[in-house]
Motif scaffolding. Structure first.
Motif, PDB file in Angstrom:
ATOM      1  N   SER A   1      -5.531  -0.463   5.548  1.00 61.12           N
ATOM      2  CA  SER A   1      -5.379  -1.738   4.841  1.00 61.12           C
ATOM      3  C   SER A   1      -6.699  -2.501   4.778  1.00 61.12           C
ATOM      4  CB  SER A   1      -4.332  -2.606   5.533  1.00 61.12           C
ATOM      5  OG  SER A   1      -3.074  -2.003   5.456  1.00 61.12           O
TER       6      SER A   1
ATOM      7  N   GLY B   1      -6.815   2.288  -2.901  1.00 62.59           N
ATOM      8  CA  GLY B   1      -5.642   1.569  -2.414  1.00 62.59           C
ATOM      9  C   GLY B   1      -4.424   2.422  -2.159  1.00 62.59           C
TER      10      GLY B   1
ATOM     11  N   MET C   1       0.852  -1.169   0.000  1.00 62.39           N
ATOM     12  CA  MET C   1       0.000   0.000   0.000  1.00 62.39           C
ATOM     13  C   MET C   1       0.901   1.237   0.000  1.00 62.39           C
ATOM     14  SD  MET C   1      -3.099   0.933   2.572  1.00 62.39           S
ATOM     15  CE  MET C   1      -2.105   0.726   4.008  1.00 62.39           C
TER      16      MET C   1
ATOM     17  N   THR D   1      -8.585  -1.090   1.989  1.00 58.38           N
ATOM     18  CA  THR D   1      -8.092  -1.571   0.693  1.00 58.38           C
ATOM     19  C   THR D   1      -8.725  -2.912   0.350  1.00 58.38           C
ATOM     20  OG1 THR D   1      -5.998  -0.390   0.912  1.00 58.38           O
ATOM     21  CG2 THR D   1      -6.036  -2.237  -0.618  1.00 58.38           C
TER      22      THR D   1
ATOM     23  N   ASN E   1      -8.021   6.653   2.212  1.00 54.76           N
ATOM     24  CA  ASN E   1      -7.609   5.627   1.273  1.00 54.76           C
ATOM     25  C   ASN E   1      -8.426   5.796   0.001  1.00 54.76           C
ATOM     26  OD1 ASN E   1      -7.268   3.208  -0.167  1.00 54.76           O
ATOM     27  ND2 ASN E   1      -6.968   2.033   1.702  1.00 54.76           N
TER      28      ASN E   1
END
Length: 111
Positions: A41, A21, A1, A44, A18
């Motif tokens: 994360s 990603g 990332m 993502t 975000n």
């Protein structure tokens, strides 16, 4: 990332966002800690399982519904199922390894 530090995105009081990603973080707050990285994360993974476009579509619609329910923009944000999953598991650094597909759906309704 990938993390991009800048002085513009995200807007407001948020420290990171975000987008597809890629994490944009406010430079004035310094380097992101592992908890924030873990939180982003999770987003993502959510984005990928919803083919990115549907993630953002669902995100906006759910925010609008929650805003209409409570009348508070910040409270609506914290009650979006994607955010609830990410905040609930941001300190669980192994979460991504055992997270089941579509796990965010279990956060749609409060238990």
């Amino acid at each position: 990332m990938k993390v991009i530090y800048n002085n513009i995105i995200p807007f407001g009081r948020f420290r990171a966002i975000n987008l597809c990603g890629v994490v944009f973080a406010k430079q004035k707050y310094g380097k992101l800690n592992k908890t924030i990285i873990n939180h982003e994360s999770v987003h993502t993974i959510q984005q990928l399982e919803m083919l990115i476009v549907f993630f953002y579509l669902w995100y906006v619609i759910e925010w609008l519904v929650r805003f209409c329910m409570c009348g508070d923009a910040i409270k609506a944000y914290y009650n979006i199922s994607f955010e609830r999953e990410a905040y609930h598991n941001e300190r669980n650094y192994a979460y991504r390894r055992y997270r089941r597909l579509w796990a965010w759906t279990s956060y749609l309704v409060r238990k």
